[in-house]
Each structure stands twice: as structure tokens, then as C-alpha cells.
Motif scaffolding. Sequence first.
Motif, short mmCIF file in Angstrom:
data_model
loop_
_atom_site.label_atom_id
_atom_site.label_comp_id
_atom_site.label_asym_id
_atom_site.label_seq_id
_atom_site.Cartn_x
_atom_site.Cartn_y
_atom_site.Cartn_z
N LEU A 14 6.60 9.59 -3.84
CA LEU A 14 5.68 8.78 -4.96
C LEU A 14 5.10 7.66 -4.73
N MET A 15 5.03 7.32 -3.36
CA MET A 15 4.01 6.11 -3.12
C MET A 15 2.49 6.37 -3.16
N THR A 16 1.83 5.71 -3.53
CA THR A 16 0.31 6.01 -3.77
C THR A 16 -0.28 6.05 -2.20
N GLN A 17 -1.30 6.74 -2.03
CA GLN A 17 -2.11 6.77 -0.70
C GLN A 17 -2.49 5.36 -0.31
N VAL A 106 -1.53 -3.76 -5.15
CA VAL A 106 -1.71 -2.27 -5.10
C VAL A 106 -0.65 -1.71 -6.04
N PRO A 107 -1.01 -1.06 -7.20
CA PRO A 107 -0.17 -0.56 -8.27
C PRO A 107 0.95 0.40 -7.72
N GLY A 108 2.01 0.87 -8.38
CA GLY A 108 2.84 1.64 -8.08
C GLY A 108 3.62 2.54 -9.27
N ILE A 109 4.19 3.53 -9.16
CA ILE A 109 4.78 4.31 -10.20
C ILE A 109 6.39 3.33 -10.47
N THR A 110 6.19 2.83 -11.74
CA THR A 110 7.29 2.07 -12.22
C THR A 110 8.50 3.21 -12.75
N SER B 11 -9.18 7.57 -8.52
CA SER B 11 -9.37 7.50 -7.01
C SER B 11 -8.38 8.19 -6.12
N LYS B 12 -8.78 8.86 -5.49
CA LYS B 12 -7.49 9.48 -4.49
C LYS B 12 -6.69 8.49 -3.94
N ASN B 13 -7.24 7.35 -3.46
CA ASN B 13 -6.37 6.32 -3.17
C ASN B 13 -5.27 5.87 -4.08
N LEU B 14 -5.26 6.08 -5.32
CA LEU B 14 -4.34 5.83 -6.28
C LEU B 14 -3.55 7.10 -6.68
N MET B 15 -3.68 8.13 -6.19
CA MET B 15 -2.76 9.49 -6.40
C MET B 15 -1.54 9.19 -5.48
N HIS B 37 -13.19 17.18 -11.84
CA HIS B 37 -14.38 16.58 -10.70
C HIS B 37 -13.55 15.48 -9.69
N LEU B 38 -12.30 14.71 -10.44
CA LEU B 38 -11.64 13.89 -9.67
C LEU B 38 -10.94 14.34 -8.25
N VAL B 39 -10.88 15.76 -8.20
CA VAL B 39 -10.30 16.31 -7.12
C VAL B 39 -11.15 17.38 -6.47
N GLU B 40 -12.67 17.32 -6.76
CA GLU B 40 -13.61 18.14 -6.35
C GLU B 40 -13.30 18.43 -4.94
#
Lengths: 241, 241
Positions: A14-17, A106-110, B11-15, B37-40
Motif C-alpha cells: 500500500l505504499m505509493t510508487q 510524498v502522500p500516502g494512504i492514511t 500519475s502512476k507515481n502516486l498509485m 487513459h490514466l493507465v493506458e
Amino acid sequence: MLYIVGLGPGSKNLMTQEALDVIKKVHTIVGYITYIHLVESMLNGKEVITTGMRGEIKRSQKALEIAATGKDVAIISSGDAGIYGMAGLVLEVASKMDQQIDIRVVPGITASIGAAASLGAPLMNDFCHISLSDLMTPWEVIKKRVDAAAKADFVICLYNPRSKGRPNNLREALDIILQSKSENTIVGIGKDVARKHEIEKITTIRDLDVTEVNMTTIVIIGNKNTYVSNGRMITPRGYTL
Amino acid sequence: MLYIVGLGPGSKNLMTQEALDVIKKVHTIVGYITYIHLVESMLNGKEVITTGMRGEIKRSQKALEIAATGKDVAIISSGDAGIYGMAGLVLEVASKMDQQIDIRVVPGITASIGAAASLGAPLMNDFCHISLSDLMTPWEVIKKRVDAAAKADFVICLYNPRSKGRPNNLREALDIILQSKSENTIVGIGKDVARKHEIEKITTIRDLDVTEVNMTTIVIIGNKNTYVSNGRMITPRGYTL
């Protein structure tokens, strides 16, 4: 560069990329020891600086000092660093320094969002976050917020609901809520979400056993439309099916 | 298996790692075209099912039907699927089906948390989420919540603050807030957070130009202690520095 990183509830999953990438690339990691354990497998060769609980101000200063020397540093929180986490404090300490330091949050899942996903979909309508810790916010202010949230029928997420030093705050908050919400209102609790011994439980305000709740528990109190189906807690958005 | 996946702000970065893994492994992806489109870049060889806006019920049914055949399916939302997203609706539709289907909600970074990180740390004290869309919640209920949140000095995150069909809701909400909060209260707006033309802006209730706000904007109204330092919006947690 200083990164203030929210690690999410507890699993790498559940960490972001971006959080993963930052932890991998930085030279130094600063954090409370419990959070350091969450990223233990990624610490190889890094400088690690830990302080005990309530060492937040020291940690912030230390992280900023190291970043000021030009190193890439991550200061870590569980959940989202901007929600009862380290982000505000680090920015406050930074604003009192002479030197300007590049900082990225860097945001995270709260915890509420992690728990909600495991419980079903309790946050589909308007909701509040309230911390029941009165270490830094007067209890009178907290009680007023609990009352306002209950009266306007918000879904209510209670952070820091109960600890040894504050055994009665949750009971008092529930009694305030019961002045506006029915005792049959659905309550979901998530304990140690995304960690080894994760527990979810769905009950009602009436049947909630407050002694089951501790500091690593999040309590989510539904609105008047929240219901349970197939073992999931659902707050309807309002679609007509 | 049906996964209800929150993709984060854009952004993929925040997935999350789990969201990325699920998108990679599933056979079928169901979603509103903007989210597809976000996951194209990850769709190679997958079955993709899109419907237009307001096709939410159809999308949910379709995703459940496919999962019922034994395939792994992901139904996607931006942000967190459990916050004004698809999770509640899918679980509601599922609860009306005869067949029981395994469902996992994969949490994501919701818009308020993404915007907050870019703005600084505005959510460090108790806050509310309120959607100003009165498509499915009566405007009277929404106004009551805005008023309660302002009176108890919550930080307030406004979702769906303004659209062509609802040009005046934000102005009306701000006028209600001004009955309890000062016109100098700090306001942060995040537009298209984590997307190509992301914009952040920090202002006050008085100086906020509502015409700059649209459906992809999140508006965060501070509490009485929220301040600006080094261009960041900070709500203090309460530490004495």
C-alpha cells in the motif's frame, strides 16, 4: 532535498510508487523506530536515524540539518505524513530556519482509507477525521467537533481513539455522538490495518466494546444510511438501484 | 475476483504497489474513459470496457457479470474508490445479486491528500470532506454540513466544488462558512493534481476567485490557525516550537 514520506498503513503493498522510489534513492532515513521497521528490507547501506516516541521535533531538526548539507533525506511517517503525521511539523521547523531547503511531501494512504477499503465502503458520503488525542488540542475543542459532526450526520473517523493514558475519551465521544445518532448506527473498526494481525470488525455504537480499541485502531462511525451487506460496511452514495 | 481500484490523483507515481500489480494481472479493465487513459500504458492485450459519464451502474453490473464468469476484473476510479468513487456502488449492486463474488477494494490516494501534499500540510488537524454536488445529496443537507464544519472550525475539503451545472454552490458554501470563519482564513486550491497541467494556489476566502475553480479542483479551507510560510499552507498540529 528533504522528502516527507507517508508509508501507508503498514505493508509495502500500500505504499505509493513514489514513496518506494524515494526510500530506495535517499542516503539517509529518519524516523520513529516502528516506522523504520516498516521499510527494514529497503535500508541496505543507508544511514538510519531513529529517535523514540515524542522525539518528533528532534527528528525534524535532524532531518533538516542533514538535508542542508546537500544529502537526500527521507523523514518517514506511517499513513499519510500530512494527516496527524510529520509533514506539518517539519514544514513548521523549516520555516524557522535561515537556510531554505527543498522539501517534497510524498502522500500516502492514511489509516481511515486503508481501514475503509478492508471494511467495505463506509466513506462514500461526507465524512470527518477527528483525533481523540488531547495532548495538543484541548478536549473541549475535540468534544465540540464530535458534537458538530454527529449533528450534521457526517460519517466520523476517529484517530487515536483510545490509549492507556486516555482510556475514557472514546466512551465520552460516543456518548456525545449518541445525542444525535441512533445507537444502531453502524460502526466499523480496523486494527493494525495492512499489518500482520489485521482485524476488522463491524458492529453498532450500542454493541461496540471500547476495550477492544487501542491506539492502532481506527473507528469509523457511519451516517444514518450506512448499512451492512455480505459482511461489508456500506454508506450509500445515493444511487437509485 | 473483482478488484475495485483507486488509481490516485492521476500519475502512476502516486498509485499504490497493489493497484499497479492488480492492473498488471487482471484480464479485464472496466472504467470511465478518462480513467482508462490514466493507465493506458498498462492495457496491452487486456479487454477494456468503457462507458460514458453517468454510466456508473452499468459499469458496476458489467464488471460483476464478468467476474462471475471466473475472470479477474478491475473496475477503476481516480483517487480512492471508496471516496465519492465506485466502491460503494459496486458493493451495493453486488449485494443485490444471487451469486456471491469475491471483491477486494484497493485503496488509493484521494484528491484531498494529493492536493494537501502539494500545498504543504493543511490537513494536520481535524478535517471534513464535503462534496458540493447535489445530484444525489439534497442541497439542504450539504449546507447544514458546511455550516456545522465551519462552526466547529474543521479544516474543510470541498469535492466537486463547481461545475457548469452548479456554478453557484461554491459561492453559497463560502458565504455560509464566512458566518463562522474569518475572511482571512487561508484557502488552498489544487487543480489537476499529479496531472500534466497541475496548478496549486494559496489564497484567502476573501480573495478566492471562484471562477478559477472547476470539477477537477479540490478546495481546502483552513482552520483559524492555518498559516502560510515559504509558500506552503500549514495547519499546525499544536507543537510548541
